[in-house]
Scaffold this motif. Sequence first.
Motif, PDB file in Angstrom:
ATOM      1  N   ASP A   1       0.820  -1.189   0.000  1.00 41.68           N
ATOM      2  CA  ASP A   1       0.000   0.000   0.000  1.00 41.68           C
ATOM      3  C   ASP A   1       0.865   1.253   0.000  1.00 41.68           C
ATOM      4  OD1 ASP A   1       1.071  -0.293   2.459  1.00 41.68           O
ATOM      5  OD2 ASP A   1      -0.823  -0.163   3.575  1.00 41.68           O
ATOM      6  N   SER A   2       2.091   1.158  -0.558  1.00 41.72           N
ATOM      7  CA  SER A   2       2.994   2.289  -0.615  1.00 41.72           C
ATOM      8  C   SER A   2       2.353   3.435  -1.369  1.00 41.72           C
ATOM      9  CB  SER A   2       4.295   1.868  -1.325  1.00 41.72           C
ATOM     10  OG  SER A   2       5.075   3.000  -1.605  1.00 41.72           O
ATOM     11  N   PRO A   3       2.396   4.670  -0.825  1.00 37.93           N
ATOM     12  CA  PRO A   3       1.801   5.805  -1.512  1.00 37.93           C
ATOM     13  C   PRO A   3       2.601   6.240  -2.719  1.00 37.93           C
ATOM     14  CG  PRO A   3       2.960   6.520   0.465  1.00 37.93           C
ATOM     15  CD  PRO A   3       2.974   5.026   0.476  1.00 37.93           C
ATOM     16  N   SER A   4       3.816   5.759  -2.856  1.00 37.15           N
ATOM     17  CA  SER A   4       4.651   6.132  -3.987  1.00 37.15           C
ATOM     18  C   SER A   4       5.098   4.874  -4.704  1.00 37.15           C
ATOM     19  CB  SER A   4       5.868   6.932  -3.495  1.00 37.15           C
ATOM     20  OG  SER A   4       6.693   7.268  -4.581  1.00 37.15           O
ATOM     21  N   PRO A   5       4.255   4.320  -5.585  1.00 43.97           N
ATOM     22  CA  PRO A   5       4.567   3.046  -6.219  1.00 43.97           C
ATOM     23  C   PRO A   5       5.814   3.132  -7.090  1.00 43.97           C
ATOM     24  CG  PRO A   5       2.693   4.097  -7.287  1.00 43.97           C
ATOM     25  CD  PRO A   5       2.987   4.879  -6.058  1.00 43.97           C
ATOM     26  N   ALA A   6       6.472   2.009  -7.245  1.00 44.60           N
ATOM     27  CA  ALA A   6       7.709   1.975  -8.010  1.00 44.60           C
ATOM     28  C   ALA A   6       7.901   0.585  -8.585  1.00 44.60           C
ATOM     29  CB  ALA A   6       8.887   2.358  -7.118  1.00 44.60           C
ATOM     30  N   SER A   7       8.766   0.501  -9.573  1.00 45.85           N
ATOM     31  CA  SER A   7       9.104  -0.794 -10.154  1.00 45.85           C
ATOM     32  C   SER A   7      10.391  -1.309  -9.533  1.00 45.85           C
ATOM     33  CB  SER A   7       9.272  -0.676 -11.670  1.00 45.85           C
ATOM     34  OG  SER A   7      10.328   0.210 -11.984  1.00 45.85           O
ATOM     35  N   ALA A   8      10.549  -2.615  -9.531  1.00 44.15           N
ATOM     36  CA  ALA A   8      11.748  -3.230  -8.966  1.00 44.15           C
ATOM     37  C   ALA A   8      12.246  -4.311  -9.910  1.00 44.15           C
ATOM     38  CB  ALA A   8      11.462  -3.827  -7.594  1.00 44.15           C
ATOM     39  N   LEU A   9      13.547  -4.498  -9.882  1.00 41.01           N
ATOM     40  CA  LEU A   9      14.209  -5.539 -10.653  1.00 41.01           C
ATOM     41  C   LEU A   9      14.721  -6.582  -9.677  1.00 41.01           C
ATOM     42  CD1 LEU A   9      15.491  -6.497 -13.413  1.00 41.01           C
ATOM     43  CD2 LEU A   9      17.501  -5.159 -12.738  1.00 41.01           C
ATOM     44  N   VAL A  10      14.346  -7.849  -9.872  1.00 39.19           N
ATOM     45  CA  VAL A  10      14.753  -8.936  -8.986  1.00 39.19           C
ATOM     46  C   VAL A  10      15.598  -9.905  -9.800  1.00 39.19           C
ATOM     47  CG1 VAL A  10      13.983 -10.802  -7.474  1.00 39.19           C
ATOM     48  CG2 VAL A  10      12.639  -8.683  -7.632  1.00 39.19           C
ATOM     49  N   LEU A  11      16.859 -10.076  -9.421  1.00 40.44           N
ATOM     50  CA  LEU A  11      17.802 -10.912 -10.170  1.00 40.44           C
ATOM     51  C   LEU A  11      18.171 -12.141  -9.345  1.00 40.44           C
ATOM     52  CD1 LEU A  11      20.143  -8.086 -11.543  1.00 40.44           C
ATOM     53  CD2 LEU A  11      18.202  -9.182 -12.686  1.00 40.44           C
ATOM     54  N   SER A  12      17.889 -13.314  -9.879  1.00 37.98           N
ATOM     55  CA  SER A  12      18.214 -14.562  -9.198  1.00 37.98           C
ATOM     56  C   SER A  12      19.663 -14.941  -9.474  1.00 37.98           C
ATOM     57  CB  SER A  12      17.282 -15.677  -9.675  1.00 37.98           C
ATOM     58  OG  SER A  12      17.558 -15.997 -11.035  1.00 37.98           O
ATOM     59  N   GLY A  13      20.124 -16.007  -8.799  1.00 38.15           N
ATOM     60  CA  GLY A  13      21.485 -16.490  -9.008  1.00 38.15           C
ATOM     61  C   GLY A  13      21.577 -17.432 -10.196  1.00 38.15           C
ATOM     62  N   GLY A  14      22.767 -17.988 -10.401  1.00 40.37           N
ATOM     63  CA  GLY A  14      22.954 -18.915 -11.506  1.00 40.37           C
ATOM     64  C   GLY A  14      24.350 -18.912 -12.080  1.00 40.37           C
ATOM     65  N   GLY A  15      25.307 -18.289 -11.396  1.00 41.95           N
ATOM     66  CA  GLY A  15      26.682 -18.311 -11.876  1.00 41.95           C
ATOM     67  C   GLY A  15      26.835 -17.691 -13.245  1.00 41.95           C
ATOM     68  N   ALA A  16      27.564 -18.368 -14.119  1.00 43.35           N
ATOM     69  CA  ALA A  16      27.828 -17.846 -15.462  1.00 43.35           C
ATOM     70  C   ALA A  16      26.549 -17.636 -16.257  1.00 43.35           C
ATOM     71  CB  ALA A  16      28.769 -18.795 -16.203  1.00 43.35           C
TER      72      ALA A  16
END
Length: 382
Positions: free
Chosen positions: A3-18
């Motif tokens: 319910d953040s009054p200032s919505p935003a986008s986020a980038l989520v990066l998983s692992g995986g080595g090379a």
Amino acid sequence: MTDSPSPASALVLSGGGARTAYQAGVLRFVTEAFPDATPETVTGVGMGGVNAALWCGGGPSPEAATEQLVRFWDEMTPSDVFEARSIWDLVTQIMHRTPSENQSLLDLTPLRRTLTRILSPADDGTLPRLAAQLDTRRLRALALTTSRYATGETVTWVQTENAHPGIDDWEHGRRRAEAIDVTLDHVLASASLALLFPAVQIGGAWHGAGVGMLHPLAPAVRLGADRLLVVSTRPEASRDNAPATDATTTDAPAPDPYPSPLQIASLLSNTLLLDAPEQDAVTAERIDDLVRHLPPDDRPLSPADVCVLRPSTDLTALAEGLDLDIRDRLGATLRYLHAEDSGLPDLLSILLYAPEFVRRCLLLGYTDAETQADRIERVLTG
């Protein structure tokens, strides 16, 4: 979900080595196609944490940081990431019985040198370019997750544009967050996979890759994002990966060969590092779908819009036909452990910092993102 009054986008990066070179290809397209709508919050684990740090602190602008990230991968060789310890030295260290960083299979000193050159940390290890991006409000936050070996606690280290309320109180079970100035050690600890790479000391405690993060999307949501772009390194589950049917019968599949030690290790590494983001993303998608079907007046929270970008091709398959002599003595050891007729285990592709493999991952990331441009745009622009 927030319910953040200032919505935003986020980038989520998983692992995986090379294989996380794939994420750099995705980010190259994102920066080119949506230069004014790049994610404000970035979270990462494993080598996804390295990508996150490079994308946030590798240059004065998203374009410059992205080019630096792509260059990091495009010029990659195994000697830029690790050195292999001799098996004899490793056995000798283990027989000494006193635990030390020399008891890991690989040494990450080359990666520390490489990241020092690119990120230019201050004398105390902090990242001035990251701080500058937060000060100019291009970024809201960078969050990296590690695990403390002594307690099994998962810690998410968060650097924000200002003191973020509630971060110090963000604690649940064996998971907590801590507001800090991210240092090079935090980045290296995020990439330090247990047993393969040595642990990294942070504040007197030893940390490695965040293998206990059961809800890897939580940091982004906690930091106020309501639109999540999740870049995985695992393809969509498919029956194409099922055992082939023997040509002599129509109803019984051909038996699998007995799993090699590397196949078993690959399964464990995927379970620890990659299955949690996938499951968390699926759960988020189901919750969001449920909330969207509720009458507007009954919706408890604004649902987060989640876009999970997965490789259209199994990244391990991109190594087909490549020389798998990874590094000197390490290559000899892996070949000894690996049954050649069992197919390339994922663990090998995690360590395959070979230029041709990395470039194939980069290209696939770019083309997959281009194909999914509409979904990415929806998440980034709201």
